[in-house]
Design a protein around this motif. Structure first.
Motif, mmCIF file in Angstrom:
data_model
loop_
_atom_site.group_PDB
_atom_site.id
_atom_site.type_symbol
_atom_site.label_atom_id
_atom_site.label_comp_id
_atom_site.label_asym_id
_atom_site.label_seq_id
_atom_site.Cartn_x
_atom_site.Cartn_y
_atom_site.Cartn_z
ATOM 1 N N LEU A 178 0.834 -1.200 0.000
ATOM 2 C CA LEU A 178 0.000 0.000 0.000
ATOM 3 C C LEU A 178 0.868 1.250 0.000
ATOM 4 N N PHE A 179 1.888 1.275 0.849
ATOM 5 C CA PHE A 179 2.738 2.457 0.922
ATOM 6 C C PHE A 179 3.440 2.711 -0.406
ATOM 7 N N LEU A 180 3.881 1.658 -1.077
ATOM 8 C CA LEU A 180 4.479 1.823 -2.397
ATOM 9 C C LEU A 180 3.483 2.430 -3.372
ATOM 10 N N GLY A 213 1.231 9.294 -5.709
ATOM 11 C CA GLY A 213 1.235 10.682 -5.270
ATOM 12 C C GLY A 213 0.053 11.072 -4.406
ATOM 13 N N SER A 214 -0.762 10.091 -4.017
ATOM 14 C CA SER A 214 -1.888 10.403 -3.141
ATOM 15 C C SER A 214 -2.359 9.123 -2.462
ATOM 16 N N ILE A 215 -2.972 9.279 -1.298
ATOM 17 C CA ILE A 215 -3.508 8.107 -0.599
ATOM 18 C C ILE A 215 -4.702 7.546 -1.371
ATOM 19 N N THR A 216 -5.465 8.427 -2.006
ATOM 20 C CA THR A 216 -6.609 7.967 -2.808
ATOM 21 C C THR A 216 -6.157 7.051 -3.935
ATOM 22 N N LEU A 252 -8.333 -1.068 -1.608
ATOM 23 C CA LEU A 252 -8.771 -0.755 -0.258
ATOM 24 C C LEU A 252 -9.614 0.506 -0.293
ATOM 25 N N SER A 253 -10.470 0.670 0.694
ATOM 26 C CA SER A 253 -11.201 1.927 0.813
ATOM 27 C C SER A 253 -10.232 3.013 1.262
ATOM 28 N N LEU A 254 -10.579 4.274 1.005
ATOM 29 C CA LEU A 254 -9.718 5.381 1.414
ATOM 30 C C LEU A 254 -9.538 5.395 2.929
ATOM 31 N N ALA A 255 -10.621 5.143 3.665
ATOM 32 C CA ALA A 255 -10.531 5.146 5.126
ATOM 33 C C ALA A 255 -9.598 4.050 5.627
ATOM 34 N N ALA A 256 -9.719 2.854 5.048
ATOM 35 C CA ALA A 256 -8.865 1.748 5.473
ATOM 36 C C ALA A 256 -7.406 2.018 5.135
ATOM 37 N N ALA A 257 -7.162 2.596 3.943
ATOM 38 C CA ALA A 257 -5.785 2.905 3.549
ATOM 39 C C ALA A 257 -5.180 3.958 4.461
ATOM 40 N N SER A 258 -5.943 5.006 4.767
ATOM 41 C CA SER A 258 -5.448 6.062 5.656
ATOM 42 C C SER A 258 -5.109 5.507 7.033
ATOM 43 N N GLN A 259 -5.975 4.625 7.533
ATOM 44 C CA GLN A 259 -5.736 4.018 8.845
ATOM 45 C C GLN A 259 -4.464 3.168 8.839
ATOM 46 N N ARG A 260 -4.257 2.412 7.786
ATOM 47 C CA ARG A 260 -3.067 1.570 7.694
ATOM 48 C C ARG A 260 -1.792 2.424 7.643
ATOM 49 N N ILE A 261 -1.832 3.524 6.902
ATOM 50 C CA ILE A 261 -0.659 4.401 6.818
ATOM 51 C C ILE A 261 -0.363 5.012 8.187
#
Length: 305
Positions: free
Chosen positions: A10-12, A18-21, A29-38
């Motif tokens: 995900l981080f890669l 250039g964006s979490i989206t 992944l959903s944006l919320a799930a990705a943000s939480q993981r980061i």
């Protein structure tokens, strides 16, 4: 300290997109799930990994360390999966390919169709990029291979010839005569790009590799390339141009194909940069996963010298 491969991948994706989206979409992944993981990854490491701004995100120095090592881990895992898959009855895996507009539109589809028919377990993640950006991405380990013009800096990369590609101008015959003169509609006529740069253009969308390439050529001659109409394919460029709107610049195979069904004048460009050699570039062929090596072999087989 323990790392989750899902988080590293995900981080890669986030760093490359250039964006979490964008990263969340590529990681499914959903944006919320990705943000939480980061956030959890940053907390576990005790360091900020991303600089967040209005235009997206960029890795911090600590984030660059994670990117470098995560790419190596993901690449090594892909090697292992590919080798094990061959023992399990069929090659499996994914190959990430970057290419310029001409390769994507004219030369890759048929090669990929044959390759993927032979290797049903291999997926290809294909993305259009300007040649300069694509070569940089391969050098950084962000893609397995790229198809680019050999005019870009290929230092540190292995490059293999793939296809020759010529850019040509297309215009409705009446439009060509009115804007550029009678001579350009006769067979074998050529025109310099400097004569076209000030004419209203029908071009590919502004994020296309070819449009950015042409914009750089115009800028080098002191001009600003202006597209009156922007579309998404060579065929669409030719359709709009055939209606009498402006001039377009496309790959010659597309121009000749469209001219068989449309009233188009196909005019060769006199500029040396219009005749390009497309090459396949990799960091190290020996270090690529087996599925990527096989795709490189399939692409190299297309070169006719």
């Amino acid at each position: 300290m323990r790392f989750d491969l899902v988080d590293l991948r995900l981080f890669l994706h986030v760093a490359e997109g250039g964006s979490i989206t964008a990263g969340a979409a590529r990681a499914h992944l959903s944006l919320a799930a990705a943000s939480q993981r980061i956030q959890e990854l940053e907390a576990a490491l005790g360091a900020a990994l991303l600089v967040r701004g209005r235009r997206g995100v960029q890795p911090t120095p600590a984030g660059e360390v994670v990117v470098r090592h995560a790419r190596a881990l993901v690449r090594q895992l892909a090697h292992m999966e590919a080798e094990l898959a061959e023992h399990a009855g069929g090659l499996k895996g994914q190959v990430r390919v970057l290419c310029n507009t001409a390769a994507l539109s004219e030369y890759l589809p048929q090669v990929l169709a044959g390759f993927m028919a032979r290797h049903a377990g291999v997926d290809v993640d294909l993305e259009e990029r300007p040649s300069f950006d694509a070569a940089l991405a391969v050098r950084a380990g962000a893609a397995d291979l790229a198809i680019v013009t050999d005019t870009v800096d290929l230092s540190g990369l292995q490059a293999y010839p793939f296809r020759r590609d010529r850019l040509v101008a297309v215009a409705a015959p009446a439009q060509a005569r009115r804007l550029l003169g009678e001579d350009v509609t006769r067979p074998g006529a050529t025109v310099g790009f400097s004569r076209l740069a000030d004419v209203e253009q029908v071009g590919l969308a502004g994020d296309s590799a070819l449009f950015r390439y042409l914009a750089r050529q115009a800028e080098q001659s002191g001009r600003l390339l202006r597209a009156r109409v922007r579309v998404r394919s060579f065929e669409a460029v030719c359709q709009v141009v055939a209606g009498g709107i402006g001039v377009g610049i496309v790959s010659e195979p597309a121009a000749r194909r469209c001219a068989q069904a449309m009233d188009l004048a196909v005019i060769e460009l006199a500029d040396a940069w219009a005749l390009r050699r497309l090459v396949v570039c990799v960091r190290s062929l020996d270090e690529l996963p087996r599925q990527a090596q096989l795709l490189v072999e399939a692409l190299r087989a297309e070169w006719v010298g």
